[in-house]
Scaffold this motif. Structure first.
Motif, PDB file in Angstrom:
ATOM      1  N   GLN A  33       0.852  -1.184   0.000  1.00 54.20           N
ATOM      2  CA  GLN A  33       0.000   0.000   0.000  1.00 54.20           C
ATOM      3  C   GLN A  33       0.892   1.239   0.000  1.00 54.20           C
ATOM      4  O   GLN A  33       1.858   1.321   0.763  1.00 54.20           O
ATOM      5  N   PHE A  34       0.565   2.171  -0.884  1.00 48.25           N
ATOM      6  CA  PHE A  34       1.295   3.441  -0.995  1.00 48.25           C
ATOM      7  C   PHE A  34       0.321   4.577  -0.686  1.00 48.25           C
ATOM      8  O   PHE A  34      -0.719   4.684  -1.338  1.00 48.25           O
ATOM      9  N   ARG A  36       0.374   8.577  -0.588  1.00 50.83           N
ATOM     10  CA  ARG A  36       1.172   9.765  -0.911  1.00 50.83           C
ATOM     11  C   ARG A  36       0.527  10.978  -0.251  1.00 50.83           C
ATOM     12  O   ARG A  36      -0.656  11.250  -0.453  1.00 50.83           O
ATOM     13  N   GLY A  40      -0.168  17.530   4.176  1.00 52.34           N
ATOM     14  CA  GLY A  40      -0.688  16.845   5.343  1.00 52.34           C
ATOM     15  C   GLY A  40      -1.888  15.951   5.114  1.00 52.34           C
ATOM     16  O   GLY A  40      -2.409  15.349   6.046  1.00 52.34           O
ATOM     17  N   TYR A  41      -2.359  15.837   3.879  1.00 56.08           N
ATOM     18  CA  TYR A  41      -3.471  14.915   3.613  1.00 56.08           C
ATOM     19  C   TYR A  41      -3.067  13.891   2.562  1.00 56.08           C
ATOM     20  O   TYR A  41      -2.091  14.087   1.837  1.00 56.08           O
ATOM     21  N   ALA A  42      -3.843  12.809   2.498  1.00 50.95           N
ATOM     22  CA  ALA A  42      -3.546  11.744   1.542  1.00 50.95           C
ATOM     23  C   ALA A  42      -3.951  12.204   0.150  1.00 50.95           C
ATOM     24  O   ALA A  42      -5.129  12.432  -0.115  1.00 50.95           O
ATOM     25  N   ARG A  43      -2.987  12.347  -0.730  1.00 50.81           N
ATOM     26  CA  ARG A  43      -3.237  12.863  -2.079  1.00 50.81           C
ATOM     27  C   ARG A  43      -3.542  11.728  -3.065  1.00 50.81           C
ATOM     28  O   ARG A  43      -4.399  11.843  -3.909  1.00 50.81           O
ATOM     29  N   GLN A  44      -2.807  10.629  -2.949  1.00 49.36           N
ATOM     30  CA  GLN A  44      -3.047   9.466  -3.807  1.00 49.36           C
ATOM     31  C   GLN A  44      -2.850   8.209  -2.968  1.00 49.36           C
ATOM     32  O   GLN A  44      -1.831   8.088  -2.283  1.00 49.36           O
ATOM     33  N   THR A  45      -3.816   7.307  -3.017  1.00 54.71           N
ATOM     34  CA  THR A  45      -3.636   6.028  -2.321  1.00 54.71           C
ATOM     35  C   THR A  45      -3.730   4.911  -3.348  1.00 54.71           C
ATOM     36  O   THR A  45      -4.616   4.906  -4.191  1.00 54.71           O
ATOM     37  N   THR A  46      -2.807   3.995  -3.236  1.00 57.11           N
ATOM     38  CA  THR A  46      -2.692   2.942  -4.248  1.00 57.11           C
ATOM     39  C   THR A  46      -2.385   1.616  -3.561  1.00 57.11           C
ATOM     40  O   THR A  46      -1.543   1.572  -2.657  1.00 57.11           O
ATOM     41  N   LEU A 122      -3.594   4.729   7.423  1.00 54.04           N
ATOM     42  CA  LEU A 122      -3.734   6.171   7.214  1.00 54.04           C
ATOM     43  C   LEU A 122      -4.117   6.887   8.498  1.00 54.04           C
ATOM     44  O   LEU A 122      -3.583   7.958   8.822  1.00 54.04           O
ATOM     45  N   GLN A 126      -2.379  10.063  10.256  1.00 47.26           N
ATOM     46  CA  GLN A 126      -3.052  11.351  10.179  1.00 47.26           C
ATOM     47  C   GLN A 126      -3.381  11.919  11.569  1.00 47.26           C
ATOM     48  O   GLN A 126      -3.376  13.133  11.759  1.00 47.26           O
ATOM     49  N   ILE A 129      -0.399  14.106  12.538  1.00 50.60           N
ATOM     50  CA  ILE A 129       0.153  15.152  11.663  1.00 50.60           C
ATOM     51  C   ILE A 129      -0.889  16.236  11.401  1.00 50.60           C
ATOM     52  O   ILE A 129      -0.797  16.969  10.411  1.00 50.60           O
ATOM     53  N   LEU A 137       5.764   9.897   1.370  1.00 50.00           N
ATOM     54  CA  LEU A 137       5.173   8.624   0.959  1.00 50.00           C
ATOM     55  C   LEU A 137       5.271   7.610   2.090  1.00 50.00           C
ATOM     56  O   LEU A 137       6.352   7.358   2.613  1.00 50.00           O
TER      57      LEU A 137
ATOM     58  N   TYR B  45      -6.670   3.915  -6.284  1.00 46.86           N
ATOM     59  CA  TYR B  45      -6.051   3.130  -7.352  1.00 46.86           C
ATOM     60  C   TYR B  45      -5.651   1.759  -6.806  1.00 46.86           C
ATOM     61  O   TYR B  45      -5.099   1.666  -5.707  1.00 46.86           O
ATOM     62  N   LEU B  66     -10.046   1.531   0.072  1.00 43.67           N
ATOM     63  CA  LEU B  66      -9.180   2.707   0.223  1.00 43.67           C
ATOM     64  C   LEU B  66     -10.018   3.985   0.275  1.00 43.67           C
ATOM     65  O   LEU B  66      -9.730   4.905   1.046  1.00 43.67           O
ATOM     66  N   LEU B  70     -10.201   6.964   3.016  1.00 45.16           N
ATOM     67  CA  LEU B  70      -9.988   8.371   2.648  1.00 45.16           C
ATOM     68  C   LEU B  70     -11.133   9.251   3.146  1.00 45.16           C
ATOM     69  O   LEU B  70     -10.906  10.380   3.590  1.00 45.16           O
ATOM     70  N   LYS B  74      -8.778  13.576   6.171  1.00 41.11           N
ATOM     71  CA  LYS B  74      -9.018  15.001   5.948  1.00 41.11           C
ATOM     72  C   LYS B  74      -8.705  15.434   4.515  1.00 41.11           C
ATOM     73  O   LYS B  74      -8.555  16.622   4.244  1.00 41.11           O
ATOM     74  N   SER B  75      -8.596  14.452   3.613  1.00 40.44           N
ATOM     75  CA  SER B  75      -8.340  14.805   2.217  1.00 40.44           C
ATOM     76  C   SER B  75      -9.529  15.544   1.640  1.00 40.44           C
ATOM     77  O   SER B  75     -10.679  15.110   1.818  1.00 40.44           O
ATOM     78  N   GLU B 436       6.188   9.610  -6.192  1.00 40.12           N
ATOM     79  CA  GLU B 436       6.157   8.724  -5.023  1.00 40.12           C
ATOM     80  C   GLU B 436       4.831   7.964  -5.031  1.00 40.12           C
ATOM     81  O   GLU B 436       3.799   8.602  -4.848  1.00 40.12           O
TER      82      GLU B 436
END
Lengths: 439, 460
Positions: A33-34, A36, A40-46, A122, A126, A129, A137, B45, B66, B70, B74-75, B436
């Motif tokens: 799990q990645f 990004r 301060g927030y999760a921009r992309q989760t993969t 996550l 979070q 932070i 990452l 993704y 996921l 999310l 706080k996204s 990343e």
């Protein structure tokens, strides 16, 4: 993938080997799990579920390799591997010999299943932070490496790891931090955040602009790690030394020595990575590379020994690069490093290293993140980032390397190109005189 | 809920010979599916190399999980998924398709070329061919369905000359710089054989050449070095995700601010840069980016003024600026991010002899060998394999170990002449790293030769 499934696939697939052939099979699998982070927030989760095989065939003086992705389902993957093998066999019939690629003869059997500790999620990150401008990452999940050959060799490595590589920001000022391991501890993570936040406060002072010239500097263990890891690029590989492309040729030839305080070795006892490759030979646990400033040997694989007869294989990984590496510590105490530095620059991080003069082992790069101007042992101000251009022979030379810290830090390889890497380095910080800033 | 599946299959064949002997050829077939899901304002993704129905179903379930996580964080949610509906196909312009017999032929050619590079004082003679074949198949719940097939054959040659402790390397276009889309026609063996003679002779010549001097003078960069110069000091700083802060922890940020678009004087009036994924045969040519946005040519810098940045649909919304079709992935196992494609410099009106004649004292440099730039893409230092000293409009001699350094915000303003179409060449790189988790993608850069005034150069 489990060891049992891998062995099942390997046993079924390797049954198809024919007389006169040696076939090898490597597995690289991850369930990762990645997350990004930006501001301060999760921009992309993969989430990635990835199974990759690497096959080699050695027959009639010819060798071919093939990589392919799999499913983890035994029947499906065995069929895919057999189909790939047929195409490899056809290729060996049509091509010239490959005399440097000898068939492996290793029949070692080993298995290492590391305990699976707590992994983060996550929410755990979070919660700690909140209201911090953080970028970075978080990577976590299990990784497997497997090896089997038609001679009976079988090896296995299973580990579950996390790496949180992040930086905290105040405008364009930043502090870098990494928390990695195999058992997430929320208190340790909080301590990392607290330490970085405290350092960020120092970054809020007006920046000092340095003029190009020579400076006394302290290189943090992270900076030392990046600088020494640069030697993976045409540095300590014996094939580079043999073909004259190594930028450490003068060191390797004995024309240059480093400080007697500088010793570097490969040590698989550190456990950062699997201790096997696609040759089937067990890797040497300890390989001294530089001892008391003198070059001992480069990483030398069986293949390089075959190609360049004057070099002898020393149990190094076939990539001839650092995977479990350590620099011997020195005597300087971390908590007194500013007073040892006196007046100069504290360099926490370096960026974008590139060789600038092969003959003199000179490399250029930039300072980055929390680098400070220090006067009489006290931090005065963060610096504007500077370009440096220095020879490694000066950086770690007898007259310029003033000392190494007695404490060392370990950095796991956090590269994720194509797949997650395994490996790491354990290094001290370094006090250096005559460090040249150029721009 | 909106979903898409992006199947990517990369077949990479690598053929090498060293000192006249073939090395083990390798074929890599990397394939899998990425499921993109948009639900309740969030994207997630999930990729899998298990492309059976059960594997893709499991990947979709993981993406939905996921999103649940999310939503509790706080996204900030997005208003919509912004994806356009697209249908169609695209294929690289190919004269002769890649097949098995061609790969076998490359094995023989690699050995022959490597032998051609060998000789007295040549320690290492290497020849390589990288053959890239990519298939992308995309479908989404909006009704999009498109497919792209891209192929390339990249030759690389190098000779390392060595004598009495001095080592000098000379290559074909700086390594894997001769990147183009196409088929078998890109492996022009007879031309490569001619290049072997030049490369070998120049590597040996450099052993006894003078070092590059340390001074400030005119610098004439050939397209093989402009390739890197454009990439590092124009392409990367214009990426919206760097400017928006996504890359700060890894590849870095940018000295360009969102407010600079439309007014910042990036370079002299001679500087004209375009994003153009429509150039036939250039390395990063495509019809759709990996989010399915239709690709078209856009001006990035016009008469020295910054016009537009490199950002896909999501970044355009976040930046509130127009962008380009550049959301790209390295493979099936990575989500799309802002990338370069073909970033090209528009030719000017000077021939190469005219530019050389105009130089009182300067250096001509080609073939990159070293590159470093800061995380805001300002202070850079680049090195080349070889330089030619120009005095009073004439090339005087070859020099070894040439380097130059400057700042992006000063360098492009020193652009004083741009070569015409006779100096224009197409190059690129298969190795642009960013993101990343990390991603490597293919970029193309076409440029004429360019002349800069007052640049600091130095040697070894």
């Amino acid at each position: 993938m489990t060891q049992e499934v891998f062995l099942n696939i390997a046993d079924q697939f390797l049954q198809s080997s024919k007389p006169g052939e040696v076939i090898t099979l490597n597995l690289s699998a991850e369930n990762s799990q990645f997350i990004r982070f930006t501001k301060g927030y999760a921009r992309q989760t993969t989430h990635i579920d990835q199974t990759s095989y690497f096959l080699q065939i050695f027959t009639a003086g010819r060798a071919v390799s093939r990589s392919l992705t799999g499913t983890g389902v035994v029947d499906v993957d065995v069929a895919r591997l057999n189909s790939g093998l047929e195409q490899m066999r056809e290729m060996t019939l049509q091509m010239p010999p490959t005399p440097f690629d000898l068939p492996p003869n290793g029949t070692a059997v080993s298995a290492l299943n590391k305990d699976r500790g707590a992994m983060p999620d996550l929410k755990m990150v979070q919660d700690d932070i909140d209201a911090i401008d953080l970028a970075g990452l978080l990577t976590f999940g299990p990784l497997q490496r497997g090896y089997a050959n038609s001679l009976g060799g079988r090896q296995w490595f299973d580990s579950s790891l996390f790496v949180f590589d992040f930086s905290l920001y105040f405008g364009d000022r930043a502090v870098k931090q990494t928390y990695s391991g195999s058992n997430w501890d929320q208190d340790q993570f909080r301590a990392k955040i607290k330490e970085a936040t405290k350092q960020l406060e120092l970054m809020k002072q007006p920046k000092k602009k340095l003029e190009p010239g020579s400076y006394r500097v302290f290189l943090s263990s992270r900076a030392v790690s990046d600088l020494v890891s640069h030697w993976n690029w045409m540095g300590l590989a014996t094939h580079n030394i043999a073909d004259k492309s190594s930028h450490l040729l003068a060191l390797a030839n004995g024309q240059v020595q480093l400080s007697p305080h500088f010793s570097l070795q490969e040590n698989y006892g550190l456990g950062f990575a699997e201790a096997f490759d696609s040759t089937g030979q067990p890797l040497q646990n300890l390989i001294p590379l530089i001892q008391d400033g003198r070059f001992v040997q480069g990483f030398c694989s069986l293949r390089t020994q075959t190609q360049y007869k004057e070099f002898k294989a020393n149990g190094a990984h076939e990539s001839e690069s650092m995977r479990c590496t350590e620099i011997a510590p020195g005597t300087l105490a971390n908590d007194q490093i500013l007073s040892h530095l006196k007046t100069g620059v504290f360099i926490s991080d370096v960026h974008y290293l590139s060789w600038s003069d092969p003959k003199t082992a000179r490399a250029t790069g930039m300072t980055r993140f929390s680098c400070f101007w220090v006067e009489e042992g006290t931090i005065v101000a963060p610096i504007e980032d500077m370009r440096f251009d220095v020879s490694y022979y000066d950086l770690f030379g007898e007259k310029t390397l003033l000392g190494l810290t007695r404490e060392t830090d370990s950095y796991l390889d956090n590269s994720t190109y194509e797949s997650r890497s395994l490996g790491g380095i354990k290094v001290p910080g370094a006090l250096v005189d005559g460090f040249k800033f150029t721009l | 809920m909106w979903t898409s599946t992006r199947y990517v299959e990369d077949k990479t064949t690598f053929i090498s010979a060293v000192n006249g002997q073939l090395r083990k050829p390798s074929v890599s077939i990397d394939s899998g599916v990425m499921v993109d899901v948009f639900k309740d304002g969030y994207f997630a993704y999930s990729g899998t190399s298990d492309i059976q129905t059960t594997g893709i179903q499991l990947a979709t379930q993981r993406a939905l999980k996921l999103i649940d996580v999310l939503k509790e964080g706080k996204s900030p949610p997005l208003q919509s998924n912004f994806r356009e509906q697209q249908t169609g196909n695209f294929q690289s312009a190919v004269l002769k398709h890649i097949d098995t017999s061609f790969i076998h032929h490359l094995c023989d050619s690699a050995v022959e070329l490597s032998q051609k590079l060998m000789g007295d004082k040549i320690a290492t003679a290497e020849s390589h061919f990288m053959v890239l074949e990519r298939t992308t198949k995309y479908q989404d719940s909006n009704g999009s369905t498109w497919e792209q097939k891209l192929s390339s054959v990249i030759p690389a040659l190098s000779a390392i000359a060595y004598h009495e402790g001095e080592s000098q390397k000379r290559t074909l276009d700086g390594g894997f710089g001769r990147c183009l889309q196409g088929g078998q026609e890109l492996a022009q063996i007879s031309i490569l054989k001619e290049q072997c003679e030049i490369i070998k002779a120049e590597a040996i010549e450099l052993l006894t050449a003078d070092n590059c001097p340390s001074e400030t003078l005119d610098l004439l960069l050939m397209p093989s070095q402009m390739n890197l110069q454009i990439h590092e000091s124009i392409g990367h700083p214009l990426e919206y995700d760097r400017i928006l802060g996504d890359e700060r922890n890894y590849a870095g940020s940018s000295f360009i601010k969102l407010s600079d678009f439309g007014n910042y004087q990036y370079g002299s009036e001679l500087l004209n840069i375009v994003f153009d994924p429509t150039v036939e045969s250039e390395f990063a040519t495509y019809k759709f980016d990996d989010q399915g946005t239709h690709a078209k040519k856009e001006s990035l810098i016009s008469r020295g003024i910054l016009q537009r940045g490199l950002g896909g649909l999501e970044s355009q919304i976040r930046a509130n600026l127009p962008g380009v079709a550049c959301s790209r992935v390295s493979s099936w196992n990575r989500p799309p991010i802002d990338r370069m494609a073909n970033i090209n410099m528009v030719p000017g009106d000077k021939t190469l002899p005219q530019m050389i004649e105009s130089i009182e004292r300067g250096l001509l440099m080609d073939n990159n060998r070293a590159w470093s730039i800061d995380d805001y893409r300002l202070k850079f230092q680049f090195g080349c394999e070889m330089a030619s000293l120009i005095v009073d409009g004439k090339i005087v001699k070859k020099l070894k170990n040439p380097n130059y350094r400057s700042r992006t915000d000063q360098f492009w303003k020193r652009l004083k002449a741009v070569g015409d179409s006779s100096t224009f060449e197409l190059f690129g790189s298969p190795f642009c790293g960013k993101g990343e988790p990390n991603q490597i993608i293919r970029v193309g850069h076409a440029s004429p030769a360019c002349l800069f005034s007052g640049i600091e150069v130095f040697g070894g």
